[in-house]
Design a protein around this motif. Structure first.
Motif, short mmCIF file in Angstrom:
data_model
loop_
_atom_site.label_atom_id
_atom_site.label_comp_id
_atom_site.label_asym_id
_atom_site.label_seq_id
_atom_site.Cartn_x
_atom_site.Cartn_y
_atom_site.Cartn_z
N GLY A 193 0.81 -1.22 0.00
CA GLY A 193 0.00 0.00 0.00
C GLY A 193 0.84 1.26 0.00
O GLY A 193 0.36 2.33 -0.40
N SER A 215 0.36 1.49 -5.92
CA SER A 215 -0.90 1.20 -5.23
C SER A 215 -1.64 2.48 -4.86
O SER A 215 -2.79 2.67 -5.22
N SER A 255 -8.31 7.38 -6.01
CA SER A 255 -8.53 8.34 -4.93
C SER A 255 -9.18 7.65 -3.73
O SER A 255 -9.20 8.18 -2.63
N MET A 256 -9.70 6.44 -3.95
CA MET A 256 -10.29 5.71 -2.82
C MET A 256 -9.21 5.10 -1.92
O MET A 256 -9.48 4.70 -0.80
N TYR A 257 -7.99 5.01 -2.42
CA TYR A 257 -6.90 4.44 -1.62
C TYR A 257 -6.12 5.51 -0.85
O TYR A 257 -5.47 5.18 0.13
N CYS A 258 -6.15 6.74 -1.33
CA CYS A 258 -5.14 7.70 -0.88
C CYS A 258 -5.76 9.02 -0.42
O CYS A 258 -6.40 9.71 -1.23
N PRO A 259 -5.57 9.39 0.84
CA PRO A 259 -6.05 10.69 1.28
C PRO A 259 -5.34 11.81 0.51
O PRO A 259 -4.18 11.65 0.12
N PHE A 260 -6.04 12.88 0.29
CA PHE A 260 -5.53 14.09 -0.37
C PHE A 260 -5.32 13.93 -1.88
O PHE A 260 -4.87 14.83 -2.54
N LEU A 261 -5.64 12.74 -2.42
CA LEU A 261 -5.54 12.53 -3.87
C LEU A 261 -6.92 12.74 -4.48
O LEU A 261 -7.87 12.03 -4.15
N CYS A 307 -6.15 -4.31 -5.45
CA CYS A 307 -4.80 -4.47 -4.92
C CYS A 307 -4.67 -5.83 -4.26
O CYS A 307 -5.64 -6.38 -3.74
N SER A 327 -3.94 -1.93 1.15
CA SER A 327 -4.92 -1.29 0.27
C SER A 327 -6.10 -2.20 -0.08
O SER A 327 -7.16 -1.70 -0.43
N GLU A 366 -9.08 12.07 6.13
CA GLU A 366 -9.02 13.30 5.33
C GLU A 366 -10.33 14.09 5.41
O GLU A 366 -10.33 15.30 5.60
#
Lengths: 231, 438
Positions: A53, A58, A63-69, A83, B143, B156
């Motif tokens: 991750g 990954s 955008s569901m995996y990563c804050p601020f993306l 993944c 993930s 966030e």
């Protein structure tokens, strides 16, 4: 507010952490989306990522995996990602997921190639393209060949330079590594690849990867810079 | 007692009102599944019912339980990527999640809007556990796991954190080293991780000569999930990591989100995203609070992969009493997995029951043990224990016999081993053949 990612290898200043805000994440994800398109992914396709991750392969995927993306590669290309982690012990699970989901492209960590080859002795999978990624290393041509033979699919390499938020991917047509000039500046420094992302120019980095800039153009990307990278 | 810092007004509702909200949502989900999802339409028709026939909770017994094995069979034969149990309302980002487990790994297709609504329930749970805006939070889940997606949304968008930290590697104990580095370097305030990783972190602390209290001193909340702990085990672990920060949650990818509180009586169920029953394992009939049975849940957000009356195999009970912490969300306690049940005499036991007794003997609280299962059940319990260094074994045996006799009404035979295999995490059930190999 920022994402703090612990890196696989330390940065030139010795730190093992990279701090990324929305702008850096957006530019970096655009590079991944371009890699996906170069691998042949199109709207509606499924793509599997076999990496941790904390790998940009990954966390930039959606955008569901990563804050601020705001938009990951999946949102830019229109794909659905799945993944499956970056450890060899989960290869059997990956095989089953590939059988059920039939992803068009699978991205995987370079060190997963040997256990995957082992598993492919007993199974045949319908994956059109495998992309083998490595951080500041060129995936071994022998590994790529073995995977191509065992899987019956096309196999491409992907090179990451995490310090510079850099990705370049091999093209199935010309076999050179394509780099996008609107995303990265690329130059040669004492025979090695040096780069800086245009979306975060302070993060320039001189790698240890010997390179040769390939002349002429490829129809897969007439305006791309093309690199021959040596292991 | 009123909640000092409610997440929103629902934290002040009476429990009955929360159950009524969940029931209304459940009815809507049943109607949606009957109308739109071929997989569930067939199940309703096979049971010769329609959603209108389900008027009270006891009527739910007419709708068969859904097991992981059924889902795996469906996914193995279905037309990828959708299998008749998924629904989407509009074009939006989506991902496939994996739900791993002892039976196998199933796929869940989850769109953004569903994750958003589930993350509201998760944010409430995290708020109860102590997460506040401006903190630094760690994401340890990989993930492919639901927790990672919920963490991403909560940290966030709902309870905005100053920084979200992702360590290198994955959630497996093998990667405790980089995780401990990250904790020491970045000093996070909040994490929700899997219990085996916490044990691996403690081992890493021992290896490096680091005091766990110091290593974890930045944490306001150290949430763990993924394995049941007895009260004594939790108290001991809480002391080791620094008192007052360890909280235990329960959940699964298909539906349930819950949080433990400082009272440590059970887990508060977030009924806004899942309707939860405890049922008789044979008949599927809902049991009243205070009765132990199979935990069954239905996701209340009719989007993505829909799991209705899903039984992941966990054994637990809804607790009848309100929690002294003041939260109105009902409590559930989880004791173990149905495949770990052991028949001894007239009793059906879980390792949790035996461990609770063993924990009464102070010298055994942190000592590994295993419960032996015979093909033909014996009238007495058999327990394999790791021999504590320097212990008076006969005195320990006597105290184990006393507590097992008092609490379970059983005689017990104890076997001692120098060391138990490291792969036996917690207090496992072992088959009689394995006893001979130790």
């Amino acid at each position: 507010m920022e994402l703090v990612v612990q890196l696989e290898r330390a940065l030139p200043d010795g730190s093992r952490y990279q701090r990324l805000g929305p702008k850096e994440l957006g530019g970096y994800a655009l590079a991944l989306a371009r890699c996906w398109r170069l691998a042949g992914l199109e709207r509606g396709d499924r793509v599997m990522i076999m990496d941790f991750g904390c790998s940009p392969l990954s966390y930039l995927a959606s955008s569901m995996y990563c804050p601020f993306l705001r938009r990951g590669a999946a949102e830019m290309v229109g794909c659905i990602p799945v993944c499956n982690d970056g450890v060899g012990t989960v290869i059997p699970r990956a095989i089953r997921m590939i059988e059920v989901l039939q992803p068009r492209v699978v991205y995987l960590r370079g060190d997963l190639v040997p256990p995957l080859l082992q598993a492919l002795q007993e199974t045949r999978l319908c994956v059109r393209t495998w992309v083998v990624g490595a951080e500041e290393a060129v995936p071994s041509a022998a590994d790529l060949d073995r995977l191509a033979q065992a899987s019956g699919g096309e196999v491409l390499g992907l090179v990451r330079l995490d310090a510079a938020l850099f990705m370049a991917q091999q093209c199935s047509r010309c076999r050179a590594f394509h780099v996008w000039t609107d995303i990265y500046r690329v130059w040669e420094d004492r025979g090695c690849l040096a780069t800086a992302p245009r979306f975060s120019p302070d993060r320039s980095y001189v790698s240890s990867l010997p390179l040769r800039i390939v002349k002429g153009m490829c129809r897969q990307g007439p305006r791309h810079i093309r690199l021959a990278l040596l292991p | 007692m009123a909640v000092a810092e409610p997440f929103d007004e629902k934290d002040l509702w009476p429990t009955e009102r929360l159950w009524a909200m969940a029931w209304r949502r459940l009815k809507r989900v049943l109607g949606h599944a009957y109308q739109r999802l071929p997989f569930y339409r067939k199940r309703f028709e096979a049971a010769d019912i329609t959603p209108d026939d389900i008027r009270t909770p006891s009527d739910l017994a007419r709708l068969p339980l859904l097991t992981k094995a059924e889902v795996l069979a469906l996914q193995a034969q279905g037309e990828a990527p959708f299998f008749g149990m998924e629904w989407w309302a509009r074009q939006e980002p989506s991902v496939f999640l994996l739900s791993s487990g002892t039976v196998g790994t199933a796929l869940l297709w989850e769109p953004w809007s569903k994750m958003w609504r589930r993350s509201l329930a998760c944010a409430r749970a995290y708020w109860h556990m102590g997460l506040r805006p401006g903190m630094k939070a760690l994401i340890v889940a990989p993930s492919w796991h639901l927790v990672s997606l919920l963490d991403r949304m909560v940290f966030e968008l709902i309870i905005p954190c100053e920084a979200v930290i992702v360590p290198w590697g994955t959630h497996l104990p093998l990667y405790a080293g980089p995780l401990l580095d990250t904790i020491l370097d970045q000093r996070p305030h909040f994490v929700n991780m899997f219990l085996p990783m916490l044990y691996a972190l403690l081992a890493e602390c021992r290896l490096r000569g680091v005091d766990p209290k110091e290593a974890f001193s930045s944490f306001r909340t150290l949430g763990v999930t993924g394995a049941g702990m007895t009260l004594k085990a939790w108290q001991e672990l809480d002391k080791v990591v620094g008192e007052g920060k360890l909280l235990e949650g329960y959940g699964h990818a298909e539906a349930v989100v819950s949080n433990g509180c400082r009272e440590r009586l059970g887990h508060h169920l977030m009924l806004e995203s899942a309707y939860v029953e405890v049922v008789d394992p044979q008949s599927g009939t809902p049991l009243p609070p205070g009765k132990r049975g199979l935990i069954v849940s239905t996701v209340l957000i009719p989007q993505g992969s829909l799991y209705i009356r899903f039984a992941p195999g966990d054994i637990g009970e809804l607790l009848p009493e309100p929690c002294p912490c003041g939260l109105p969300w009902p409590l559930i306690e989880v004791y173990g997995r149905i495949e770990d049940q052991v028949q001894v005499g007239h009793l059906t036991l879980l390792p949790y029951d035996v461990r609770t007794c063993l924990d009464e003997v102070q010298e055994l609280v942190a000592v590994s043990g295993a419960v032996v299962r015979r093909r033909v059940p014996l009238p007495y319990l058999e327990v394999l224990m790791e021999r504590p260094p320097g212990a008076n074994v006969s005195a320990l045996e006597q105290r184990i016999k006393e507590v097992i006799g008092r609490e379970l009404g059983l005689e017990v035979k104890i076997y001692w081993a120098q060391a138990l295999p490291a792969r036996w995490k917690g207090t496992p059930v072992i088959e009689e053949e394995e006893l001979r190999n130790v």
